[in-house]
Design an enzyme around this catalytic site. Structure first.
Site, PDB file in Angstrom:
ATOM      1  N   TYR A 103       0.860  -1.175   0.000  1.00  0.00           N
ATOM      2  CA  TYR A 103       0.000   0.000   0.000  1.00  0.00           C
ATOM      3  C   TYR A 103       0.903   1.234   0.000  1.00  0.00           C
ATOM      4  O   TYR A 103       1.502   1.585   1.016  1.00  0.00           O
ATOM      5  CB  TYR A 103      -0.901  -0.018   1.234  1.00  0.00           C
ATOM      6  CG  TYR A 103      -2.030   0.983   1.246  1.00  0.00           C
ATOM      7  CD1 TYR A 103      -2.269   1.847   0.181  1.00  0.00           C
ATOM      8  CD2 TYR A 103      -2.886   1.055   2.338  1.00  0.00           C
ATOM      9  CE1 TYR A 103      -3.317   2.746   0.201  1.00  0.00           C
ATOM     10  CE2 TYR A 103      -3.936   1.961   2.373  1.00  0.00           C
ATOM     11  CZ  TYR A 103      -4.145   2.806   1.313  1.00  0.00           C
ATOM     12  OH  TYR A 103      -5.174   3.704   1.343  1.00  0.00           O
ATOM     13  N   LYS A 122      -1.193  -1.171  -4.232  1.00  0.00           N
ATOM     14  CA  LYS A 122      -2.263  -0.181  -4.268  1.00  0.00           C
ATOM     15  C   LYS A 122      -1.575   1.167  -4.348  1.00  0.00           C
ATOM     16  O   LYS A 122      -0.955   1.626  -3.386  1.00  0.00           O
ATOM     17  CB  LYS A 122      -3.164  -0.258  -3.041  1.00  0.00           C
ATOM     18  CG  LYS A 122      -4.262   0.807  -3.049  1.00  0.00           C
ATOM     19  CD  LYS A 122      -5.140   0.755  -1.805  1.00  0.00           C
ATOM     20  CE  LYS A 122      -6.168   1.884  -1.839  1.00  0.00           C
ATOM     21  NZ  LYS A 122      -7.020   1.892  -0.623  1.00  0.00           N
TER      22      LYS A 122
END
Length: 333
Positions: free
Chosen positions: A155, A183
């Site tokens: 992330y 992400k």
């Protein structure tokens, strides 16, 4: 036997899991009652709606949108169980957020999730607040990959973690056998983003994480998105990804522009306060309540976002989909 993306755990060794991280993944809110208790029945309905009528590829539990930092250990387990049940019913992958700046604690959390056999991957940020630097971040993920027992999605969200990851560091992370994607939520579509999208290996998926700019990121090659805004108008966000994947640029641009306005409205106040207000106004969760330090969104912000959250099926961008889907499949939109 536990399976993670088609590879039996314990036999995968250092092989890259056969991840299929493409399409829409919805990071679900955690519904509360007015007195701030967990509302598991409402969560189960949201999960089912996203995967059935919404057409999402999979779910994300315990992300930022889920207010995971405010949940007790048992509440986190209940959220994962609820989301896992929905994913099993629909044959969909479940990604679970594991956010900590303690490497040992993250390994423990990953191992517990891996033992359940229900979790496809973990969404893990660069260690927040500590800011160990890029070398420390790489060491952190190497330890998680070697000892955690789950595929990992990095992330990359610098405005929350406090540190930027260069393209070379993301590429190095992507070479770890257990790291299957990122992400990407840097807040910009710039030269670094273009370099990452143009150089990523086939087994390392770039998923957009900045809702308002997901359309141009998809146009540039992202394989899908993990999008909080997709808790509402889920089917439209799934359609946006599908349109770009089919090179339907005209309809994709029009839909992307409309959804960007929705995303901006939903993020007018700290996430997920406006989103919860809209879901409550739609009758989908029992309360707009959030836990401190968040405060409920203002009525004006909720009204503006709720208006944009109402899908309008007569839009021009639906013409392409209408030509390939029977009317029975469109009636629920």
């Amino acid at each position: 036997m536990n399976w993670i993306y088609g590879i039996p755990m314990g036999q995968a060794g250092r092989m890259k899991p056969e991840a299929n991280l493409t399409g829409l993944f919805v990071p679900l809110v955690t519904p509360f009652t007015d007195d701030l208790r967990l509302a598991p029945d409402a969560l189960a309905r949201l999960a089912d709606e996203a995967l059935s009528a919404g057409g999402a590829r999979g779910l994300v539990a315990l992300g930022t949108t889920a207010e995971a930092a405010t949940l007790t250990t048992e509440e986190k387990r209940a959220v994962v169980r609820t989301c896992a049940a929905a994913c099993r019913a629909h044959g969909a992958p479940l990604i679970v957020g594991v956010g900590t700046n303690d490497t040992a604690a993250a390994i423990t959390a990953l191992r517990e999730l891996a033992r359940s056999g229900d979790v496809a991957a973990a969404l893990v940020p660069a260690p927040p607040y500590t800011r160990p630097g890029e070398a420390g971040t790489l060491a952190h993920f190497t330890a998680l990959a070697e000892r955690g027992g789950l595929p990992l999605v990095v992330y990359d969200i610098p405005y929350r973690t406090g540190q930027t990851l260069s393209t070379s560091t993301l590429q190095a992370l992507g070479r770890l056998p257990e790291v299957v994607g990122v992400k990407y939520a840097t807040g910009a579509i710039d030269a670094a983003a273009m370099e990452l999208l143009g150089s990523s290996a086939p087994d390392f998926a770039v998923l957009g994480g900045d809702d308002a700019v997901i359309s141009p990121l998809l146009a540039s090659g992202a394989r899908g998105g993990i999008l909080a805004s997709a808790n509402v108008r889920t089917a439209d966000y799934a359609e946006l990804i599908s349109l770009w994947q089919r090179d339907a640029t005209g309809p994709a641009r029009r839909l992307g522009t409309e959804l960007a306005r929705l995303s901006a409205a939903l993020f007018a106040e700290p996430n997920p306060t406006v989103l919860k207000g809209v879901l409550h106004a739609q009758g989908r969760i029992p309360s707009p309540a959030v836990r401190l330090p968040l405060l409920a969104a203002s009525a004006d912000s909720v009204r503006r976002a709720a208006d944009l959250a109402t899908a309008r099926p007569d839009r021009t961008f639906r013409s392409l989909q209408a030509s390939v889907q029977p009317s029975s499949q469109r009636s629920s939109r």
